[in-house]
Design a protein around this motif. Structure first.
Motif, short mmCIF file in Angstrom:
data_model
loop_
_atom_site.label_atom_id
_atom_site.label_comp_id
_atom_site.label_asym_id
_atom_site.label_seq_id
_atom_site.Cartn_x
_atom_site.Cartn_y
_atom_site.Cartn_z
N ARG A 151 0.73 -0.92 0.03
CA ARG A 151 -0.09 0.04 0.05
C ARG A 151 0.86 1.20 0.03
O ARG A 151 0.55 2.13 -0.70
CB ARG A 151 -0.71 -0.04 1.25
CG ARG A 151 -1.92 1.01 1.44
CD ARG A 151 -2.77 0.90 2.51
NE ARG A 151 -3.24 2.06 3.06
CZ ARG A 151 -3.24 2.34 4.39
NH1 ARG A 151 -3.12 1.49 5.03
NH2 ARG A 151 -3.94 3.62 4.85
N MET A 152 2.07 1.25 0.67
CA MET A 152 2.88 2.33 0.78
C MET A 152 3.49 2.71 -0.47
O MET A 152 3.32 3.92 -1.00
CB MET A 152 3.89 2.04 1.69
CG MET A 152 5.03 3.22 1.73
SD MET A 152 6.42 2.94 2.91
CE MET A 152 7.62 2.09 1.90
N LEU A 187 -0.34 0.15 8.18
CA LEU A 187 0.39 1.20 7.51
C LEU A 187 1.95 0.82 7.75
O LEU A 187 2.89 0.63 6.98
CB LEU A 187 0.09 2.56 7.23
CG LEU A 187 0.82 3.33 6.40
CD1 LEU A 187 0.89 2.76 5.10
CD2 LEU A 187 0.54 4.92 6.64
N ASP A 203 2.76 -2.69 6.44
CA ASP A 203 3.10 -2.53 4.97
C ASP A 203 4.39 -1.78 4.64
O ASP A 203 5.24 -2.29 4.07
CB ASP A 203 1.78 -1.91 4.44
CG ASP A 203 2.03 -1.72 2.80
OD1 ASP A 203 1.29 -2.36 2.25
OD2 ASP A 203 2.76 -0.69 2.52
N ALA A 204 4.70 -0.87 5.25
CA ALA A 204 6.01 0.01 4.91
C ALA A 204 6.89 -0.83 5.50
O ALA A 204 8.10 -0.62 4.59
CB ALA A 204 5.68 1.40 5.77
N GLU A 244 7.74 -3.36 3.02
CA GLU A 244 8.36 -2.86 1.48
C GLU A 244 9.60 -2.44 1.70
O GLU A 244 10.45 -2.64 0.87
CB GLU A 244 7.31 -1.69 1.16
CG GLU A 244 7.55 -1.14 -0.28
CD GLU A 244 7.75 -2.15 -1.44
OE1 GLU A 244 7.03 -3.42 -0.99
OE2 GLU A 244 8.15 -1.82 -2.57
N TYR A 249 9.42 8.94 8.48
CA TYR A 249 9.36 8.47 6.97
C TYR A 249 8.06 8.81 6.45
O TYR A 249 7.85 9.43 5.43
CB TYR A 249 10.19 7.26 6.89
CG TYR A 249 10.05 6.88 5.48
CD1 TYR A 249 10.95 7.54 4.64
CD2 TYR A 249 9.00 6.08 4.81
CE1 TYR A 249 10.91 7.10 3.07
CE2 TYR A 249 9.26 5.64 3.52
CZ TYR A 249 10.10 6.29 2.82
OH TYR A 249 10.09 5.89 1.37
N GLN A 278 6.99 11.46 3.62
CA GLN A 278 6.40 11.23 2.37
C GLN A 278 5.18 11.57 2.10
O GLN A 278 4.25 11.22 1.17
CB GLN A 278 6.52 9.76 2.08
CG GLN A 278 7.90 9.13 2.25
CD GLN A 278 8.88 9.82 1.37
OE1 GLN A 278 8.43 9.98 0.23
NE2 GLN A 278 9.91 10.04 1.80
N LEU A 331 2.46 10.41 3.67
CA LEU A 331 1.60 9.18 3.73
C LEU A 331 0.88 9.07 4.99
O LEU A 331 0.14 7.92 5.24
CB LEU A 331 2.43 7.79 3.41
CG LEU A 331 2.95 7.96 1.91
CD1 LEU A 331 3.80 6.79 1.81
CD2 LEU A 331 2.06 8.18 0.81
#
Lengths: 121, 208
Positions: free
Chosen positions: A13-14, B7, B10-11, B14, B201, B205, B207
């Protein structure tokens, strides 16, 4: 270049949010849609016929490379960029062989600007 | 126990995916073949829960590397591979050199330290780059063990204070699947420092 549609495919999602924000800033008139997997991307491509696709590679289910290959087969006019952390030579060469652009993660504004320039070029 | 938001998870996945991608690229140069590493799945758990994940894995004996990282947050990072898979990686690294099983085993500690070092430094450098911080790593230590000894040996684990960030990664070399885990053992303060950096971070961004 107005009224273009880009499909952002990423299981993160990011990453989708980052790419979306950068594309929206650089091309405010583009329509941005998202898919969360390779399978989802194939369905969305059939449904929405986007002009461009930003495709992650490492995803659960069918990977981005395979999804990109299938899109190329059925919709050769769609321009596709692999946007991936998998930076091996073999992937970059595979992308070039299959007529795909290659954008390295981490996602940066410069990388997204290059992708857009390649799409429009 | 601290929980990750959707989130944050997820971050982190990633960012580690970027690290794992760099590691695969380096490893492919070492073994001379394409190395595919899956996007990692991330779980935050207590040490004993991490142990039961490893106990539930296909194999009981593991080959592992541990490296201490310090800086904006401190952690002990440990890539863990089933022993039989580790030997396979070493065989590929030895390449054309036709080594006996005995020689391979001798070479194993050194080779797995190198593999661990590549994976960990790729992951930590991805974290450090994204968060714009510096993380210093100790020399990698290799050892064999079972699930229990891996997590607790030599670590000051206090059950209320320690958490494990558990990454599960599948690695494919020459069509062969190697199922690996990467454990980051942190204390609660280091974990909240890490999450603080992550939130900063995400905010930068736009987010979060």
């Amino acid at each position: 270049m107005p009224n273009k549609t880009i499909l952002i495919v990423d299981d993160s999602r990011m990453s989708r949010m980052l790419i979306r924000a950068m594309v929206a800033q650089l091309r405010p008139d583009w329509t941005i849609v998202e898919a969360v997997s390779g399978d989802d991307a194939l369905a969305k491509v059939d449904e929405l016929k986007p002009d461009f696709v930003s495709m992650d590679v490492n995803m659960p289910g069918i990977g981005g490379m395979e999804a990109a290959g299938r899109i190329r087969m059925h919709h050769p006019a769609i321009r596709i960029a692999l946007c991936t952390a998998n930076i091996q030579e073999s992937i970059q060469q595979g992308a070039a062989r299959n007529g795909l652009y290659f954008v390295k993660k981490p996602i940066t504004e410069a990388g997204i600007a290059e992708m857009i320039a390649a799409f429009e070029g | 126990m601290i929980k990750l938001t959707e989130l944050q998870r997820d971050a982190l996945a990633e960012i580690f995916n970027i690290g794992v991608g760099r590691a695969a690229s380096s490893l492919s140069l070492v073994v001379g073949e394409e190395v595919v590493m899956s996007a990692p799945t991330i779980t935050l758990c207590r040490p004993e829960e991490a142990e039961s994940v490893l106990i539930g894995a296909e194999f009981r004996q593991f080959s592992m590397v541990s490296q201490e990282f310090s800086g904006s947050f401190d952690s002990r990072a440990m890539p863990v591979f089933p022993e039989s898979n580790a030997l396979e990686i070493v065989r590929l690294m030895a390449g054309a050199a036709n080594l006996s099983l005995e020689e391979l085993s001798e070479f194993e500690q050194e080779a797995m330290s190198e593999v661990g070092n590549i994976i960990l430094n790729a992951c930590m450098s991805a974290l450090a780059d994204m968060f714009r911080v510096e993380l210093e790593g100790s020399l990698p230590m290799h050892r064999f063990g079972d699930s229990k000894s891996i997590i607790f040996q030599g670590a000051a684990v206090d059950d209320d204070e320690s958490v494990v960030l558990l990454l599960q990664v599948d690695m494919y070399i020459s069509q062969r699947r190697v199922h690996g885990h990467i454990l980051f053992l942190l204390n609660v303060r280091s974990l909240s420092n890490l999450l603080g950096l992550l939130d900063r971070y995400l905010k930068e961004q736009g987010l979060a």
